[in-house]
Write a protein that holds these residues in place. Structure first.
Motif, short mmCIF file in Angstrom:
data_model
loop_
_atom_site.label_atom_id
_atom_site.label_comp_id
_atom_site.label_asym_id
_atom_site.label_seq_id
_atom_site.Cartn_x
_atom_site.Cartn_y
_atom_site.Cartn_z
N GLY A 1 0.69 -1.17 0.18
CA GLY A 1 0.00 -0.16 0.11
C GLY A 1 0.91 1.22 -0.01
N CYS A 2 1.38 1.53 1.20
CA CYS A 2 2.06 2.82 1.61
C CYS A 2 3.60 2.94 0.84
CB CYS A 2 1.79 3.26 2.73
SG CYS A 2 2.90 2.26 4.04
N GLU A 3 4.20 1.42 1.11
CA GLU A 3 5.58 1.52 1.05
C GLU A 3 6.29 2.30 2.01
OE1 GLU A 3 7.38 0.06 -3.01
OE2 GLU A 3 5.97 1.73 -3.68
N GLY B 202 6.05 1.54 5.59
CA GLY B 202 5.78 1.03 7.01
C GLY B 202 4.82 1.65 7.57
N CYS C 87 1.02 1.31 6.68
CA CYS C 87 -0.38 0.67 6.59
C CYS C 87 -0.54 -0.68 7.05
CB CYS C 87 -0.75 0.80 5.26
SG CYS C 87 0.07 -0.37 3.82
N GLY C 88 0.83 -1.46 6.97
CA GLY C 88 0.74 -2.80 7.34
C GLY C 88 0.35 -3.82 6.37
N CYS D 204 1.73 -4.87 3.80
CA CYS D 204 2.77 -5.91 3.29
C CYS D 204 3.38 -6.86 4.48
CB CYS D 204 3.87 -4.93 2.92
SG CYS D 204 4.58 -3.99 4.02
N CYS E 258 7.91 -4.09 3.42
CA CYS E 258 8.22 -2.90 2.64
C CYS E 258 9.60 -2.22 3.38
CB CYS E 258 7.18 -2.16 2.15
SG CYS E 258 6.58 -0.92 3.60
S1 FES Z 1 3.30 -1.28 2.14
FE1 FES Z 1 2.41 -0.09 3.76
S2 FES Z 1 3.53 -0.93 5.49
FE2 FES Z 1 4.45 -1.66 3.98
#
Ligand code: FES
Ligand code: FES
Length: 187
Positions: A44-46, A48, A50-51, A53, A65
């Motif tokens: 999602g966010c890349e 750290g 959103c969780g 991944c 990520c």
């Molecule tokens: S993609 Fe969002 S925490 Fe890793």
């Protein structure tokens, strides 16, 4: 343009050893998805935040990520693909999500499933507050947290029931143990 040096790594993912060559900066999430084809891990966010991944690294939740693939060398990685049994039977957490409608669009689901799998191993009888705390690092853009919390509590119940059944099936001890296990599962 300089071609980045490649590093050969061996990753154990869901019990299977994979050998691949990656640049030092290859994220574990990209390695899982693009190099190994395990697209169940979502990004999602890349950053750290959103969780989505989240995978398990040696049994502990980790943001894939925020990890380089080379850092996972020698570790046991479990992705959402590895939560079900080899014959395809869904895990207790997966079944509870289906039962309690914890799935909405499903994008965040792999992260919740992996986090809760680890959490329920450590805390088989959580309170609602403890579940909320455990999933506080995972964001769901569909915002159906109520059903996710209900699914987590139901998963804990299923796991306790399964544990009680195992104890009864084993049939050892003085006979009090199966009774206690049944009572605990029913609570
Ligand atoms: S993609 Fe969002 S925490 Fe890793
Ligand atoms: S189910 Fe859609 S983002 Fe969580």
């Amino acid at each position: 343009m300089t071609v980045p040096e490649l590093h050969e790594i061996t990753l154990r993912v869901n019990g299977v050893a994979y050998r691949t060559r990656v640049p030092a900066r290859r994220l574990l999430s990209d390695c899982l998805r693009h190099d190994l084809g395990l697209t169940g891990t979502h990004v999602g966010c890349e950053h750290g935040v959103c969780g989505c991944c989240t995978v398990l690294v040696d049994g502990q939740p980790a943001r894939s990520c925020l990890m380089f693939a080379v850092m996972a060398e020698g570790c046991e990685v479990t992705t959402v693909e590895g939560l079900a049994a080899p014959d395809g039977t869904l895990s207790a957490v997966q079944r509870a999500f289906a039962e309690c409608h914890g799935l909405q669009c499903g994008f965040c689901t792999p992260g919740f499933l992996t986090v809760l799998t680890a959490f329920l191993t450590e805390n088989p009888k959580p309170t609602e507050e403890e579940v909320v705390e455990a999933i506080s690092g995972n964001l769901c853009r569909c915002t159906g947290y109520q059903n996710i919390v209900a699914a987590a509590l139901r998963a804990a119940e299923i796991l306790r029931e399964e544990r009680a059944e195992e104890i009864v099936a084993a049939g050892d001890g003085d006979g009090a143990e199966p009774e206690r296990a049944r009572e605990e599962a029913a609570e």
